[in-house]
Design a protein around this motif. Structure first.
Motif, PDB file in Angstrom:
ATOM      1  N   ASN A   1      45.541  62.490  26.655  1.00 41.38           N
ATOM      2  CA  ASN A   1      44.442  62.073  27.524  1.00 41.38           C
ATOM      3  C   ASN A   1      44.494  60.568  27.767  1.00 41.38           C
ATOM      4  O   ASN A   1      44.335  60.103  28.894  1.00 41.38           O
ATOM      5  N   GLN A   2      44.757  59.806  26.715  1.00 41.68           N
ATOM      6  CA  GLN A   2      44.840  58.355  26.847  1.00 41.68           C
ATOM      7  C   GLN A   2      46.005  57.960  27.753  1.00 41.68           C
ATOM      8  O   GLN A   2      45.891  57.061  28.573  1.00 41.68           O
ATOM      9  N   GLY A   3      47.145  58.645  27.586  1.00 44.07           N
ATOM     10  CA  GLY A   3      48.304  58.348  28.431  1.00 44.07           C
ATOM     11  C   GLY A   3      48.032  58.619  29.894  1.00 44.07           C
ATOM     12  O   GLY A   3      48.417  57.834  30.769  1.00 44.07           O
TER      13      GLY A   3
ATOM     14  N   ASP B   1      46.840  52.654  35.786  1.00 47.97           N
ATOM     15  CA  ASP B   1      46.666  51.224  35.539  1.00 47.97           C
ATOM     16  C   ASP B   1      47.972  50.577  35.098  1.00 47.97           C
ATOM     17  O   ASP B   1      48.300  49.471  35.522  1.00 47.97           O
ATOM     18  N   ALA B   2      48.700  51.270  34.245  1.00 44.06           N
ATOM     19  CA  ALA B   2      49.974  50.734  33.755  1.00 44.06           C
ATOM     20  C   ALA B   2      50.971  50.597  34.898  1.00 44.06           C
ATOM     21  O   ALA B   2      51.726  49.619  34.966  1.00 44.06           O
ATOM     22  N   LEU B   3      50.984  51.566  35.813  1.00 43.44           N
ATOM     23  CA  LEU B   3      51.906  51.500  36.941  1.00 43.44           C
ATOM     24  C   LEU B   3      51.534  50.355  37.876  1.00 43.44           C
ATOM     25  O   LEU B   3      52.407  49.606  38.330  1.00 43.44           O
ATOM     26  N   VAL B   4      50.257  50.177  38.147  1.00 45.96           N
ATOM     27  CA  VAL B   4      49.811  49.059  38.992  1.00 45.96           C
ATOM     28  C   VAL B   4      50.212  47.739  38.344  1.00 45.96           C
ATOM     29  O   VAL B   4      50.755  46.846  39.003  1.00 45.96           O
ATOM     30  N   LYS B   5      49.974  47.617  37.048  1.00 41.69           N
ATOM     31  CA  LYS B   5      50.337  46.393  36.326  1.00 41.69           C
ATOM     32  C   LYS B   5      51.845  46.147  36.394  1.00 41.69           C
ATOM     33  O   LYS B   5      52.287  45.023  36.633  1.00 41.69           O
TER      34      LYS B   5
ATOM     35  N   ALA C   1      49.974  47.505  45.464  1.00 42.68           N
ATOM     36  CA  ALA C   1      50.214  48.298  44.260  1.00 42.68           C
ATOM     37  C   ALA C   1      49.146  49.379  44.109  1.00 42.68           C
ATOM     38  O   ALA C   1      49.466  50.536  43.831  1.00 42.68           O
ATOM     39  N   LEU C   2      47.887  49.005  44.316  1.00 43.63           N
ATOM     40  CA  LEU C   2      46.801  49.986  44.220  1.00 43.63           C
ATOM     41  C   LEU C   2      46.948  51.093  45.258  1.00 43.63           C
ATOM     42  O   LEU C   2      46.765  52.277  44.950  1.00 43.63           O
TER      43      LEU C   2
END
Length: 74
Positions: free
Chosen positions: A28-30, A36-40, A53-54
């Motif tokens: 669930n956390q992943g 968010d991780a991909l945008v970052k 990116a968004l």
């Protein structure tokens, strides 16, 4: 009290399950942190502007949802 939607009920149920099961919690956390991780990554590592990116990640999510819905209907 307002009626909860099916989506909200499932979300609450998943949260409750995640409290009791570490594997479910990790998955669930992943999933939660994935966009968010991909945008970052796109911004920090590849120099994309935030709005691009968004937008790209949102389109990927929409495509994944359509693909999943199509597979479930088949």
């Amino acid at each position: 009290m307002d009626q909860l939607s099916t989506h909200q009920l499932r979300s609450l149920r998943l949260d409750a399950l995640a409290r009791d099961h570490q594997v479910v919690s990790d998955l669930n956390q992943g999933i939660t942190n994935g966009p968010d991780a991909l945008v970052k990554e796109l911004m920090d590592e590849h120099g994309w502007p935030a709005h691009e990116a968004l937008d790209a990640v949102q389109r990927l999510q929409e495509k994944a949802l359509r693909d999943t819905t199509g597979q479930a209907a088949a």
